[in-house]
Structures are given as structure tokens and as C-alpha cells.
Design a protein around this motif. Sequence first.
Motif, PDB file in Angstrom:
ATOM      1  N   SER A 227      45.812  26.694  49.403  1.00  0.00           N
ATOM      2  CA  SER A 227      45.540  28.111  49.686  1.00  0.00           C
ATOM      3  C   SER A 227      45.078  28.861  48.447  1.00  0.00           C
ATOM      4  CB  SER A 227      46.790  28.789  50.251  1.00  0.00           C
ATOM      5  OG  SER A 227      47.167  28.213  51.468  1.00  0.00           O
ATOM      6  N   ARG A 228      45.764  28.637  47.327  1.00  0.00           N
ATOM      7  CA  ARG A 228      45.404  29.334  46.090  1.00  0.00           C
ATOM      8  C   ARG A 228      44.005  28.940  45.625  1.00  0.00           C
ATOM      9  NH1 ARG A 228      49.673  31.923  43.684  1.00  0.00           N
ATOM     10  NH2 ARG A 228      51.748  31.390  44.483  1.00  0.00           N
ATOM     11  N   VAL A 229      43.669  27.665  45.816  1.00  0.00           N
ATOM     12  CA  VAL A 229      42.328  27.189  45.436  1.00  0.00           C
ATOM     13  C   VAL A 229      41.273  27.905  46.264  1.00  0.00           C
ATOM     14  CG1 VAL A 229      40.781  25.188  45.367  1.00  0.00           C
ATOM     15  CG2 VAL A 229      43.175  24.932  44.705  1.00  0.00           C
ATOM     16  N   LEU A 230      41.513  28.044  47.568  1.00  0.00           N
ATOM     17  CA  LEU A 230      40.566  28.752  48.438  1.00  0.00           C
ATOM     18  C   LEU A 230      40.440  30.214  48.026  1.00  0.00           C
ATOM     19  CD1 LEU A 230      41.563  27.182  51.871  1.00  0.00           C
ATOM     20  CD2 LEU A 230      39.277  27.117  50.873  1.00  0.00           C
ATOM     21  N   ASN A 231      41.550  30.823  47.629  1.00  0.00           N
ATOM     22  CA  ASN A 231      41.489  32.212  47.147  1.00  0.00           C
ATOM     23  C   ASN A 231      40.607  32.327  45.916  1.00  0.00           C
ATOM     24  OD1 ASN A 231      43.227  33.087  49.156  1.00  0.00           O
ATOM     25  ND2 ASN A 231      45.055  32.939  47.872  1.00  0.00           N
ATOM     26  N   VAL A 232      40.751  31.357  45.006  1.00  0.00           N
ATOM     27  CA  VAL A 232      39.956  31.368  43.767  1.00  0.00           C
ATOM     28  C   VAL A 232      38.482  31.125  44.072  1.00  0.00           C
ATOM     29  CG1 VAL A 232      39.540  30.167  41.578  1.00  0.00           C
ATOM     30  CG2 VAL A 232      41.884  30.703  42.283  1.00  0.00           C
ATOM     31  N   LEU A 233      38.191  30.175  44.978  1.00  0.00           N
ATOM     32  CA  LEU A 233      36.800  29.879  45.331  1.00  0.00           C
ATOM     33  C   LEU A 233      36.117  31.086  45.963  1.00  0.00           C
ATOM     34  CD1 LEU A 233      37.094  26.246  46.786  1.00  0.00           C
ATOM     35  CD2 LEU A 233      36.068  26.920  44.619  1.00  0.00           C
ATOM     36  N   ASN A 234      36.881  31.915  46.657  1.00  0.00           N
ATOM     37  CA  ASN A 234      36.318  33.120  47.270  1.00  0.00           C
ATOM     38  C   ASN A 234      35.844  34.135  46.246  1.00  0.00           C
ATOM     39  OD1 ASN A 234      36.198  32.749  49.995  1.00  0.00           O
ATOM     40  ND2 ASN A 234      38.177  33.665  50.447  1.00  0.00           N
ATOM     41  N   LEU A 235      36.330  34.016  45.007  1.00  0.00           N
ATOM     42  CA  LEU A 235      35.946  34.961  43.957  1.00  0.00           C
ATOM     43  C   LEU A 235      34.564  34.668  43.377  1.00  0.00           C
ATOM     44  CD1 LEU A 235      39.359  35.123  42.033  1.00  0.00           C
ATOM     45  CD2 LEU A 235      38.455  36.791  43.675  1.00  0.00           C
ATOM     46  N   GLY A 236      34.004  33.488  43.712  1.00  0.00           N
ATOM     47  CA  GLY A 236      32.701  33.108  43.177  1.00  0.00           C
ATOM     48  C   GLY A 236      32.837  31.977  42.174  1.00  0.00           C
ATOM     49  N   GLU A 237      31.751  31.239  41.980  1.00  0.00           N
ATOM     50  CA  GLU A 237      31.809  30.040  41.142  1.00  0.00           C
ATOM     51  C   GLU A 237      32.135  30.362  39.688  1.00  0.00           C
ATOM     52  OE1 GLU A 237      28.663  27.283  41.478  1.00  0.00           O
ATOM     53  OE2 GLU A 237      28.711  27.200  43.664  1.00  0.00           O
ATOM     54  N   LEU A 238      31.495  31.392  39.125  1.00  0.00           N
ATOM     55  CA  LEU A 238      31.712  31.707  37.711  1.00  0.00           C
ATOM     56  C   LEU A 238      33.160  32.107  37.460  1.00  0.00           C
ATOM     57  CD1 LEU A 238      28.434  33.688  36.872  1.00  0.00           C
ATOM     58  CD2 LEU A 238      29.002  31.332  36.253  1.00  0.00           C
ATOM     59  N   THR A 239      33.698  32.932  38.335  1.00  0.00           N
ATOM     60  CA  THR A 239      35.096  33.362  38.190  1.00  0.00           C
ATOM     61  C   THR A 239      36.041  32.186  38.375  1.00  0.00           C
ATOM     62  OG1 THR A 239      34.469  35.498  39.123  1.00  0.00           O
ATOM     63  CG2 THR A 239      36.824  35.003  39.007  1.00  0.00           C
ATOM     64  N   ALA A 240      35.744  31.324  39.357  1.00  0.00           N
ATOM     65  CA  ALA A 240      36.595  30.166  39.619  1.00  0.00           C
ATOM     66  C   ALA A 240      36.628  29.226  38.418  1.00  0.00           C
ATOM     67  CB  ALA A 240      36.095  29.429  40.859  1.00  0.00           C
ATOM     68  N   VAL A 241      35.457  28.993  37.828  1.00  0.00           N
ATOM     69  CA  VAL A 241      35.401  28.142  36.630  1.00  0.00           C
ATOM     70  C   VAL A 241      36.177  28.784  35.486  1.00  0.00           C
ATOM     71  CG1 VAL A 241      33.868  27.195  34.852  1.00  0.00           C
ATOM     72  CG2 VAL A 241      33.231  27.023  37.271  1.00  0.00           C
ATOM     73  N   GLY A 242      36.026  30.094  35.350  1.00  0.00           N
ATOM     74  CA  GLY A 242      36.751  30.818  34.304  1.00  0.00           C
ATOM     75  C   GLY A 242      38.256  30.734  34.467  1.00  0.00           C
ATOM     76  N   LEU A 243      38.726  30.615  35.718  1.00  0.00           N
ATOM     77  CA  LEU A 243      40.162  30.496  35.989  1.00  0.00           C
ATOM     78  C   LEU A 243      40.652  29.053  35.950  1.00  0.00           C
ATOM     79  CD1 LEU A 243      40.454  33.090  38.899  1.00  0.00           C
ATOM     80  CD2 LEU A 243      41.342  33.331  36.581  1.00  0.00           C
ATOM     81  N   GLY A 244      39.739  28.143  35.608  1.00  0.00           N
ATOM     82  CA  GLY A 244      40.132  26.745  35.407  1.00  0.00           C
ATOM     83  C   GLY A 244      40.042  25.862  36.633  1.00  0.00           C
ATOM     84  N   ALA A 245      39.386  26.315  37.686  1.00  0.00           N
ATOM     85  CA  ALA A 245      39.285  25.494  38.897  1.00  0.00           C
ATOM     86  C   ALA A 245      38.170  24.458  38.760  1.00  0.00           C
ATOM     87  CB  ALA A 245      39.005  26.380  40.110  1.00  0.00           C
ATOM     88  N   SER A 246      38.437  23.245  39.193  1.00  0.00           N
ATOM     89  CA  SER A 246      37.418  22.200  39.225  1.00  0.00           C
ATOM     90  C   SER A 246      36.686  22.323  40.564  1.00  0.00           C
ATOM     91  CB  SER A 246      38.069  20.821  39.080  1.00  0.00           C
ATOM     92  OG  SER A 246      37.106  19.810  39.187  1.00  0.00           O
ATOM     93  N   ILE A 247      35.605  23.090  40.568  1.00  0.00           N
ATOM     94  CA  ILE A 247      34.986  23.543  41.817  1.00  0.00           C
ATOM     95  C   ILE A 247      34.547  22.387  42.711  1.00  0.00           C
ATOM     96  CG2 ILE A 247      33.003  24.743  42.791  1.00  0.00           C
ATOM     97  CD1 ILE A 247      33.179  26.726  40.582  1.00  0.00           C
ATOM     98  N   GLU A 248      33.721  21.499  42.174  1.00  0.00           N
ATOM     99  CA  GLU A 248      33.156  20.444  43.011  1.00  0.00           C
ATOM    100  C   GLU A 248      34.230  19.501  43.536  1.00  0.00           C
ATOM    101  OE1 GLU A 248      30.183  20.342  44.283  1.00  0.00           O
ATOM    102  OE2 GLU A 248      29.816  22.232  43.263  1.00  0.00           O
ATOM    103  N   LYS A 249      35.194  19.157  42.698  1.00  0.00           N
ATOM    104  CA  LYS A 249      36.282  18.273  43.132  1.00  0.00           C
ATOM    105  C   LYS A 249      37.091  18.906  44.267  1.00  0.00           C
ATOM    106  CE  LYS A 249      40.514  16.091  41.450  1.00  0.00           C
ATOM    107  NZ  LYS A 249      41.455  15.971  40.315  1.00  0.00           N
ATOM    108  N   GLU A 250      37.452  20.177  44.074  1.00  0.00           N
ATOM    109  CA  GLU A 250      38.233  20.865  45.102  1.00  0.00           C
ATOM    110  C   GLU A 250      37.429  21.045  46.393  1.00  0.00           C
ATOM    111  OE1 GLU A 250      41.251  21.313  44.958  1.00  0.00           O
ATOM    112  OE2 GLU A 250      41.811  21.384  42.855  1.00  0.00           O
ATOM    113  N   ARG A 251      36.156  21.351  46.239  1.00  0.00           N
ATOM    114  CA  ARG A 251      35.288  21.511  47.416  1.00  0.00           C
ATOM    115  C   ARG A 251      35.235  20.220  48.225  1.00  0.00           C
ATOM    116  NH1 ARG A 251      30.112  24.822  45.282  1.00  0.00           N
ATOM    117  NH2 ARG A 251      30.665  26.880  46.054  1.00  0.00           N
ATOM    118  N   ARG A 252      35.111  19.092  47.535  1.00  0.00           N
ATOM    119  CA  ARG A 252      35.003  17.812  48.245  1.00  0.00           C
ATOM    120  C   ARG A 252      36.284  17.500  49.016  1.00  0.00           C
ATOM    121  NH1 ARG A 252      32.703  15.895  43.093  1.00  0.00           N
ATOM    122  NH2 ARG A 252      30.434  16.094  43.236  1.00  0.00           N
TER     123      ARG A 252
END
Length: 345
Positions: A227-252
Motif C-alpha cells: 500500500s505504501r509503495v502504491l501511495n509513493v508511486l502516485n506521487l510521480g516517478e521523480l518524487t518516488a525515486v527521491g523517496l528511495g522507491a525502486s520504481i521498475e522493480k515495484e511496478r513489475r
Amino acid sequence: MSHNSYLTASQQKTRKKNLFILSILTILIIVTFIISMNTGVIKLTPMEVLSTLFGQGDAQQQLILFEFRLPRIIVAVLVGMGLAISGAILQGISRNALADPGILGINAGAGLMVMLFISFFPATAAAPVFLLPVLAFIGSGMTAILIYALSYKRHEGITPMRLLLTGIAVAAGISSAMIVLTLRLSPENYQFVATWLAGSIWGSNWKFVLALLPWLIVLLPFVYSKSRVLNVLNLGELTAVGLGASIEKERRWLLAASVGLAGASVSVSGGIGFVGLIAPHLARQLVGAKHQILLPASALVGGLLVLMADTIGRSLLEPSEIPAGIVVAVLGAPYFLYLLARLKQ
């Protein structure tokens, strides 16, 4: 009152409101469940249903309730939950308000694999019941990979509109292939496929409940843990990366969960569309955009929507049936057009 205490009071008020809404949705599902048990060609009064549930009914009442109605009702609720969560995931990872496993072609991919299997094996065979969700997962997974690959650009990533248009194009291609495949089907299998494509709850015995249930038991808690990952992804890619999320891995991972839920649901319910679009939107209107509460609300709205559609479809033109997919489409198509018009503004 300090800012912190005000924030805490506000959060408590929001939490109470959300719990109240979830309780209301649960009560509505229970009420619809009871109405659905009393709906059918052979009428059972509420007292007959109650006595049969406690083992007091005669053989005919037990057969009707336990072998025909209860499995179908449970499958309808589980399918609604699966499709709704699948749609919520797709909308979250793509930041596309129109994302839905039906519109994006994932349901069509699952349907193609199921149809290929039915073309070579009898639709009534007992053994394939537990195999159908796996085949549907493979078909929807291959479709999702194709859509993802066609939508992705190195410097831009995935844009919501390109994802939507690619999904619609792929779905159209798969639908054309399915029409060609129907030419080689026997009359019995053709009738089954036509009903399946219309979105009828055809998996209406306990084997289909057992085939679908493990997928939801495994995938729903996994999605909720993200759930928290989805919340972060909703903020946009640049913000998600800035918050330390591994975007492509989580998306997959999330895309795989979405595909699994949609594929397993479609394998026993047929091509029911728009549930993954409508349910998350209605839930978002009720409880907000935080996925910790949005996901449970979406599941409840989806379960309620499919159960109501199936109950209406069974009772409107008795003894004939209107497939649940058609009832959902009557509601979903105008809602889709409304969302499309609103997004263009």
C-alpha cells in the motif's frame, strides 16, 4: 489546541468515517447475499433459506442452496474483489484514471488462453478447473508484458495515455483472434464461449470456489503490504525515486499481482469488464486515495457490484438469465465515457 493535537483529532475523525463506510459496504454485501440466496427460478422464502442453512431444509432445498446458489454467490463476490483490486493496482502504478484490466486487454489475454484450452478439451471436464486460473494467468501475463513493452520508452518511461491506447489496440487484436477461433468450435463449445465472453458467472460449483480462493488468499495480502509503495508511486516517478522507491522493480511485482488477480477472476467469471474501473473510482470517492483504506474499500465495492449484477441478471428475465457482464457494462460504459470527458477538461 495545538497543531499536532488538531491533526490527531482530524485523523481520528477520518479513520472513524472510513471504518463506518467499510462497515456499510460489508452490510450491503451481506444484505445482497441474502437477497441473492432467495432469488431464482425456484423460490425459497427467507425462512426456508435460514432453516436450510442450519440443516433443516428438505433434499431439494439443500440441493438448490448448497450446490447451485451459494457457490455462485461466493464466486461472484470473490471475482468482484479480484477485478477491483486488479484495477486499483493498475490505476496506481500507471497513474491513469482509466486503467482497468478489461480496457487494457489483460482480461482478453486471459480469455484467449481459456478459449484455446476449451477448443481442445471439453468445457465440462473436471480436471481443468484448477488449471484454468493458471492458464488465464499465463495469457494475461503475456498480454501485460506485450503492452508494457510497447508502451515503454527509454527516456519517458510509461505515459498514462500511451499505456491506455496500447492496451486498447492489443485488446482489439486479441478479440479479433478470439472471433477467428470460434469458427473451429463445436456447437456446444461455441455456446459456452459466447456465454463466457458475455461475462456470465459460469463457474458455479465449489470446485471453482476452491480454484479461485488460493489466488486471492495469497495475492490480496501481498498487494495490501505494498500500500505504501502504491501511495509513493502516485506521487510521480521523480518524487518516488527521491523517496528511495525502486520504481521498475515495484511496478513489475505489482503488475504481476494485478495480472494474477485478473486472470484468476476472469477464468471463472468470463469477460466481465469495467469492474476494475468503476470500483476503485467509487471507493476513492468514499474513502480517499490512501491505498491502506482504498484497497479494502475497492474490494468491497467490487464484490458488491458483481454480486448485485449477477442477482439482477438472474431475476430480471426469469427463467432466462442476463450475464452479469452485460449488467455491469450497462453501468460501466456510461461511467467510462463520463470519466473520459472529465479528464479531457
